[in-house]
Design an enzyme around this catalytic site. Structure first.
Site, mmCIF file in Angstrom:
data_model
loop_
_atom_site.group_PDB
_atom_site.id
_atom_site.type_symbol
_atom_site.label_atom_id
_atom_site.label_comp_id
_atom_site.label_asym_id
_atom_site.label_seq_id
_atom_site.Cartn_x
_atom_site.Cartn_y
_atom_site.Cartn_z
ATOM 1 N N GLY A 167 0.780 -1.238 0.000
ATOM 2 C CA GLY A 167 0.000 0.000 0.000
ATOM 3 C C GLY A 167 0.804 1.276 0.000
ATOM 4 N N GLY A 168 2.119 1.208 -0.193
ATOM 5 C CA GLY A 168 2.942 2.402 -0.090
ATOM 6 C C GLY A 168 3.276 3.082 -1.394
ATOM 7 C CG LEU A 186 3.807 -8.925 1.557
ATOM 8 C CD1 LEU A 186 3.060 -8.596 0.273
ATOM 9 C CD2 LEU A 186 2.845 -9.042 2.716
ATOM 10 C CE1 TYR A 239 2.928 -9.695 -11.463
ATOM 11 C CE2 TYR A 239 1.992 -9.807 -13.665
ATOM 12 C CZ TYR A 239 2.037 -9.220 -12.410
ATOM 13 O OH TYR A 239 1.212 -8.172 -12.119
ATOM 14 C CB ALA A 299 1.724 -15.684 -9.588
#
Length: 255
Positions: free
Chosen positions: A20-21, A71, A162, A165
């Protein structure tokens, strides 16, 4: 531009956003803060995240809770979720936004690279949902929003781990929706098209490529991070009360 719509049921809600940054995540942090939510966000970028908190404290009147966390470290992730709940009450809106869209050639991918890529782009989505589920069950409601991507739908050739995923996120979304629905928890996915963040501009945007892409959208405007806020607010609010196990494609009509 942030959405003009107001969702009164979101005021005071405990919201957690991963990644969220910056980029889309920063727009989501701002958008939910402006709705009067109690926002916590997870990121690994200290300086940018603190600057975002400073800015939102002035513009939204409330400072988001920044949780520095990698994470890939599941125990640290669980601890971050617990800190968010301790500060704001049990999380009832989770947005799994964090991702790393690094390009990679098929011939260069090793087992270690594959596992590392999945540990950022897929694995945290499940374990963050697992961590917030008990609080949502106790509250009798919840909304989990998983960010996937249209990259796997357009056969993007340059990042197979990617795109795998991102396809997996849709399967995860549907499986979690089936499991958690009886507890009042909705699980949906958002699949953005080409959203032009600072990272995209720095690494991959050229005038020619962007013009060609936008020309194939029905809405011929460059998509910006804040364009993802409205769809997320809708899925988080009781305006979408009976909507679950769905993937909302937000790509300006490219597909």
């Amino acid at each position: 531009m942030m959405p003009s719509a107001r969702f009164p049921d979101l005021e005071g809600a405990s919201v957690l956003i991963t990644g969220g940054g910056s980029g889309i995540g920063a727009a989501l942090t701002e958008g939910f803060a402006l709705q009067g939510c109690k926002v916590a966000f997870i990121d690994i970028a200290d300086a940018a995240s603190e600057a975002l908190c400073d800015a939102l404290e002035k513009s939204a009147g409330a400072r988001p809770l920044f949780l520095n966390c990698d994470l890939r470290d599941i125990e640290a992730l669980r601890a971050a979720v617990a800190r968010a709940a301790a500060a704001h009450g049990p999380v009832t809106v989770l947005i799994n936004n964090a991702a790393f869209d690094q390009r990679h050639a098929v011939e260069d991918v090793t087992p270690d690279y594959w596992d590392e890529n999945q540990s950022i782009n897929l694995r945290p989505h499940f374990f963050t949902a697992q961590a917030v589920a008990p609080g949502m069950k106790a509250a009798g409601r919840g909304s989990i929003i998983n960010f996937t991507s249209t990259s796997f739908l357009i056969n993007h050739p340059d990042m197979p781990s990617y795109t795998a995923a991102k396809a997996g996120i849709i399967g995860l979304t549907k499986g979690l929706a089936g499991k958690l629905g009886p507890d009042g928890i909705r699980v949906n996915a958002i699949a953005p098209g080409w959203v032009i963040t600072e990272r995209q501009r720095a690494l991959w945007v050229t005038d020619e490529a962007l013009s060609a892409h936008v020309a194939n959208q029905c809405i011929r405007e460059v998509m910006k991070p804040e364009d993802m806020v409205g769809p997320c607010l809708f899925l988080a609010s009781d305006a979408s009360l009976m909507l679950t196990a769905q993937t909302l494609i937000v790509d300006g009509g490219y597909l």
